[in-house]
Design a protein around this motif. Structure first.
Motif, PDB file in Angstrom:
ATOM      1  N   GLN A 110       0.841  -1.179   0.000  1.00  0.00           N
ATOM      2  CA  GLN A 110       0.000   0.000   0.000  1.00  0.00           C
ATOM      3  C   GLN A 110       0.889   1.246   0.000  1.00  0.00           C
TER       4      GLN A 110
ATOM      5  N   SER B  70      -2.385  -8.305  -0.466  1.00  0.00           N
ATOM      6  CA  SER B  70      -3.598  -7.721  -1.038  1.00  0.00           C
ATOM      7  C   SER B  70      -3.423  -7.485  -2.537  1.00  0.00           C
TER       8      SER B  70
ATOM      9  N   SER C  97      -5.424  -5.346  -4.124  1.00  0.00           N
ATOM     10  CA  SER C  97      -6.194  -4.127  -4.380  1.00  0.00           C
ATOM     11  C   SER C  97      -5.513  -3.226  -5.406  1.00  0.00           C
ATOM     12  N   ASN C  98      -4.169  -3.213  -5.407  1.00  0.00           N
ATOM     13  CA  ASN C  98      -3.451  -2.383  -6.383  1.00  0.00           C
ATOM     14  C   ASN C  98      -3.717  -2.859  -7.814  1.00  0.00           C
TER      15      ASN C  98
ATOM     16  N   ALA D 131      -6.434  -4.441  -8.893  1.00  0.00           N
ATOM     17  CA  ALA D 131      -7.809  -4.084  -9.251  1.00  0.00           C
ATOM     18  C   ALA D 131      -7.914  -2.601  -9.598  1.00  0.00           C
ATOM     19  N   GLU D 132      -7.245  -1.749  -8.807  1.00  0.00           N
ATOM     20  CA  GLU D 132      -7.279  -0.308  -9.074  1.00  0.00           C
ATOM     21  C   GLU D 132      -6.540   0.028 -10.366  1.00  0.00           C
TER      22      GLU D 132
END
Length: 280
Positions: free
Chosen positions: A38, A57, A59-60, A62-63
């Protein structure tokens, strides 16, 4: 009694191999680690950059897919790369066959060979502005223009590879086909083209790598068209105020996967093509 021969370690070569491995593994490790972190985990210290993420994660990723409009950009890159590779294999192999079989006995074909291969030494910066003007005037300042430019750009290198590989294919095969009544066209597609399969794989991967990773050609030709390839979409993460490394590195890994899979499928043919296609 048979005495075991103690093999000596070639330390200079071993050290070079280790150094080469480190230069490959270390950047890959940094890319993966930063892509999983993050932004709050990024610090200015070296230990902060190299340390493992506190939590796993995706999330990076997906973003990054959302910001770059990943699937649309991926489709454009696959479309451009795929069409370029197919056209290059068909056209460049035919040119390589015609030139390679005749350059030794014809001054004209030898001149054509040298003329085309000399294109490898022309930098893109010299061609950039004329290409932008010409593609705009011809109405192909889009994907079509980019594909045409790529086919022309990779012609010198591919001609060099194909003509070199042909030296390993005996003329007796073509002579036997002509005795059986086959035309030059039939001989090429039925005998020569299938034999050049290892070189087709080599040309396909080299052309695909260059096309897939290129930024400048789509940038200057498709500018203003609203269409992006993956390398163009990744420029979103770089601004005049800074770079979002976490999303950028995640996007780089996503863009790496398709071409890596393509290479894995073709690697055996590539090795055969490189070994057998060495220019004599």
């Amino acid at each position: 009694m048979n005495k075991k021969v103690k093999e000596k370690v070639n330390w200079p070569v071993t050290i070079l191999l280790i150094a080469g491995l480190v230069t490959i593994v270390f950047p890959l490790y940094m890319t993966i680690v930063i892509a999983l972190k993050q932004p709050s985990e990024m610090t200015n210290s070296i230990s902060g950059i190299l340390s493992l993420p506190k939590s796993f994660s995706l999330s990076n990723f997906a973003e990054a897919m959302r910001v770059t409009d990943f699937w649309h950009s991926l489709f454009n890159s696959v479309l451009i790369t795929g069409i370029t590779v197919v056209i290059s294999i068909v056209i460049h192999s035919m040119i390589g066959y015609a030139v390679g079989r005749n350059k030794a006995k014809s001054k004209f074909y030898n001149f054509v060979y040298l003329y085309i291969v000399s294109g490898m030494f022309v930098p893109f910066a010299i061609l950039m502005m004329p290409l932008v003007k010409q593609t705009a005037q011809m109405g192909i300042a889009n994907i079509v223009g980019v594909i045409v430019c790529y086919v022309v750009f990779y012609m010198p290198m591919n001609l060099l590879l194909y003509s070199g590989y042909l030296t390993n294919i005996p003329m007796a095969l073509e002579e036997a086909a002509r005795v059986d009544g086959a035309s030059t066209w039939r001989t090429y597609w039925s005998i020569i083209f299938p034999i050049m399969k290892p070189m087709h794989a080599t040309v396909a991967v080299l052309t695909a790598l260059g096309t897939w990773n290129d930024v400048m050609t789509p940038l200057v030709i498709m500018s203003g068209s609203g269409m992006n390839t993956l390398p163009l979409a990744q420029m979103t993460f770089q601004t005049q105020f800074g770079t979002n490394y976490n999303l950028a590195f995640a996007s780089y890994l996503l863009a790496l996967l398709p071409i890596l899979i393509f290479y894995i499928f073709c690697q055996k043919q590539i090795l055969n093509g490189v070994v057998n296609g060495a220019v004599k």
